[in-house]
Design a protein around this motif. Structure first.
Motif, PDB file in Angstrom:
ATOM      1  N   TRP A 139       0.817  -1.208   0.000  1.00  0.00           N
ATOM      2  CA  TRP A 139       0.000   0.000   0.000  1.00  0.00           C
ATOM      3  C   TRP A 139       0.856   1.265   0.000  1.00  0.00           C
ATOM      4  CZ3 TRP A 139      -3.946  -1.821   4.291  1.00  0.00           C
ATOM      5  CH2 TRP A 139      -4.777  -2.803   3.734  1.00  0.00           C
ATOM      6  N   ILE A 140       1.912   1.279   0.808  1.00  0.00           N
ATOM      7  CA  ILE A 140       2.725   2.491   0.883  1.00  0.00           C
ATOM      8  C   ILE A 140       3.467   2.735  -0.421  1.00  0.00           C
ATOM      9  CG2 ILE A 140       4.983   1.674   1.716  1.00  0.00           C
ATOM     10  CD1 ILE A 140       2.947   4.544   3.273  1.00  0.00           C
ATOM     11  N   ASN A 141       3.779   1.671  -1.152  1.00  0.00           N
ATOM     12  CA  ASN A 141       4.498   1.809  -2.418  1.00  0.00           C
ATOM     13  C   ASN A 141       3.572   2.011  -3.605  1.00  0.00           C
ATOM     14  OD1 ASN A 141       7.058   1.494  -1.247  1.00  0.00           O
ATOM     15  ND2 ASN A 141       6.913  -0.740  -1.328  1.00  0.00           N
ATOM     16  N   GLY A 142       2.265   1.914  -3.366  1.00  0.00           N
ATOM     17  CA  GLY A 142       1.300   2.099  -4.442  1.00  0.00           C
ATOM     18  C   GLY A 142       0.975   3.570  -4.655  1.00  0.00           C
ATOM     19  N   SER A 143      -0.015   3.816  -5.482  1.00  0.00           N
ATOM     20  CA  SER A 143      -0.358   5.190  -5.855  1.00  0.00           C
ATOM     21  C   SER A 143      -1.628   5.704  -5.190  1.00  0.00           C
ATOM     22  CB  SER A 143      -0.530   5.285  -7.381  1.00  0.00           C
ATOM     23  OG  SER A 143      -1.551   4.395  -7.826  1.00  0.00           O
ATOM     24  N   ASN A 144      -2.303   4.845  -4.402  1.00  0.00           N
ATOM     25  CA  ASN A 144      -3.560   5.272  -3.783  1.00  0.00           C
ATOM     26  C   ASN A 144      -3.275   5.895  -2.413  1.00  0.00           C
ATOM     27  OD1 ASN A 144      -6.071   4.812  -1.951  1.00  0.00           O
ATOM     28  ND2 ASN A 144      -6.850   4.572  -4.031  1.00  0.00           N
ATOM     29  N   MET A 145      -3.582   7.180  -2.298  1.00  0.00           N
ATOM     30  CA  MET A 145      -3.292   7.909  -1.067  1.00  0.00           C
ATOM     31  C   MET A 145      -3.988   7.304   0.147  1.00  0.00           C
ATOM     32  SD  MET A 145      -4.257  11.873  -0.178  1.00  0.00           S
ATOM     33  CE  MET A 145      -6.025  11.524  -0.211  1.00  0.00           C
ATOM     34  N   TRP A 146      -5.198   6.813  -0.031  1.00  0.00           N
ATOM     35  CA  TRP A 146      -5.964   6.312   1.114  1.00  0.00           C
ATOM     36  C   TRP A 146      -5.406   4.986   1.621  1.00  0.00           C
ATOM     37  CZ3 TRP A 146      -8.318  10.115   3.123  1.00  0.00           C
ATOM     38  CH2 TRP A 146      -8.857  11.130   2.315  1.00  0.00           C
ATOM     39  N   LEU A 147      -4.930   4.147   0.719  1.00  0.00           N
ATOM     40  CA  LEU A 147      -4.260   2.931   1.158  1.00  0.00           C
ATOM     41  C   LEU A 147      -2.956   3.268   1.872  1.00  0.00           C
ATOM     42  CD1 LEU A 147      -4.796   0.584  -1.931  1.00  0.00           C
ATOM     43  CD2 LEU A 147      -5.876   0.378   0.320  1.00  0.00           C
ATOM     44  N   GLN A 148      -2.266   4.276   1.385  1.00  0.00           N
ATOM     45  CA  GLN A 148      -1.048   4.726   2.060  1.00  0.00           C
ATOM     46  C   GLN A 148      -1.376   5.195   3.472  1.00  0.00           C
ATOM     47  OE1 GLN A 148       0.263   7.709  -0.695  1.00  0.00           O
ATOM     48  NE2 GLN A 148       1.404   6.262  -1.981  1.00  0.00           N
ATOM     49  N   ARG A 149      -2.449   5.940   3.610  1.00  0.00           N
ATOM     50  CA  ARG A 149      -2.842   6.439   4.933  1.00  0.00           C
ATOM     51  C   ARG A 149      -3.144   5.279   5.881  1.00  0.00           C
ATOM     52  NH1 ARG A 149      -4.868  11.199   7.448  1.00  0.00           N
ATOM     53  NH2 ARG A 149      -6.571  10.832   8.915  1.00  0.00           N
ATOM     54  N   VAL A 150      -3.865   4.274   5.396  1.00  0.00           N
ATOM     55  CA  VAL A 150      -4.189   3.124   6.237  1.00  0.00           C
ATOM     56  C   VAL A 150      -2.929   2.365   6.635  1.00  0.00           C
ATOM     57  CG1 VAL A 150      -5.391   0.908   6.312  1.00  0.00           C
ATOM     58  CG2 VAL A 150      -6.539   2.916   5.369  1.00  0.00           C
ATOM     59  N   ALA A 151      -1.988   2.223   5.704  1.00  0.00           N
ATOM     60  CA  ALA A 151      -0.724   1.562   6.045  1.00  0.00           C
ATOM     61  C   ALA A 151      -0.058   2.257   7.229  1.00  0.00           C
ATOM     62  CB  ALA A 151       0.208   1.557   4.830  1.00  0.00           C
ATOM     63  N   ILE A 152      -0.104   3.582   7.230  1.00  0.00           N
ATOM     64  CA  ILE A 152       0.571   4.370   8.269  1.00  0.00           C
ATOM     65  C   ILE A 152      -0.157   4.310   9.611  1.00  0.00           C
ATOM     66  CG2 ILE A 152       1.247   6.717   8.930  1.00  0.00           C
ATOM     67  CD1 ILE A 152       1.576   7.214   5.823  1.00  0.00           C
TER      68      ILE A 152
END
Length: 224
Positions: A139-152
């Motif tokens: 998720w953090i390496n992908g392009s979807n900001m919301w998945l990045q947020r959830v990863a964090i």
């Protein structure tokens, strides 16, 4: 009752109980991204709780169908109804439920649903810890900001069980992001972990450049 009929009946119930004037205010607050029935949280929660108590809840594939159908509707309170049932039945789902969480995170996304789903993701990963690094890094390496947020932020409630190495690496990988919701997430995650390991968070901040917003959020309750 089949999921489609169940969703229709819940939506009809919420729409009938709603206040149009309040719905307009709620939609404006959320930048007109969603329609609203016009119910406050105590109201829709009580209605949904009563409906579920009367008609029962799903698990497995029917639950997936129900949740995704809820997210297909226009009204935000119906999305919340889907999340409510998911939360109540989450601990009965198998490890592959992470894919349903992922799909919901990227559907009709905004901070309210995404942060709720981050909490549910955290609960699910505690049951299936082998999923954590695989999905967090994807998720953090992908392009979807919301998945990045959830990863964090999925570890917000973990306290001493926080995977510190993973948390700090996710924030390092996000350090140059200009997205408000990512910078805020990094600060929120650090602030929460600092309640358990303040010295480790301070040491991280001394050596890792972060945005001003992230830093300000991270040190709100820290001294020195």
């Amino acid at each position: 009752m089949k999921p489609a009929e169940y969703v229709k009946r819940i939506q009809d119930l919420l729409v009938r109980a709603g206040e149009p004037a309040r719905a307009e205010q709620q939609a404006a607050y959320m930048r007109h991204q969603f329609d609203y029935c016009g119910l406050g949280a105590p109201q829709w929660m009580a209605l949904v709780k009563s409906f579920y108590a009367t008609h029962g809840m799903y698990t497995g594939k029917p639950l997936k169908a129900f949740v995704l159908l809820c997210f297909d509707q226009d009204y935000r309170e119906v999305h919340y109804a889907g999340l409510t049932m998911m939360e109540r039945m989450l601990k009965l789902q198998d490890r592959d439920w992470i894919r349903v969480l992922e799909q919901c995170i990227t559907t009709r996304s905004w901070w309210d649903s995404v942060d709720w789903l981050a909490k549910l993701t955290g609960i699910h990963i505690l049951r299936f810890p082998e999923l954590q690094e695989r999905y967090a890094y994807a998720w953090i390496n992908g392009s979807n900001m919301w998945l990045q947020r959830v990863a964090i932020i999925h570890q917000l409630s973990y306290k001493e069980n926080t995977n510190e190495v993973l948390l700090f690496e996710l924030i390092q990988r996000s350090a140059e992001s200009r997205e408000f919701f990512i910078q805020k997430a990094c600060g929120w995650a650090l602030r929460q972990y600092a309640r358990t390991r303040p010295e480790e968070v301070l040491a991280f901040l001394r050596h890792q450049p972060v945005s001003k917003l992230t830093y300000r959020e991270a040190v709100k309750h820290l001294k020195g």
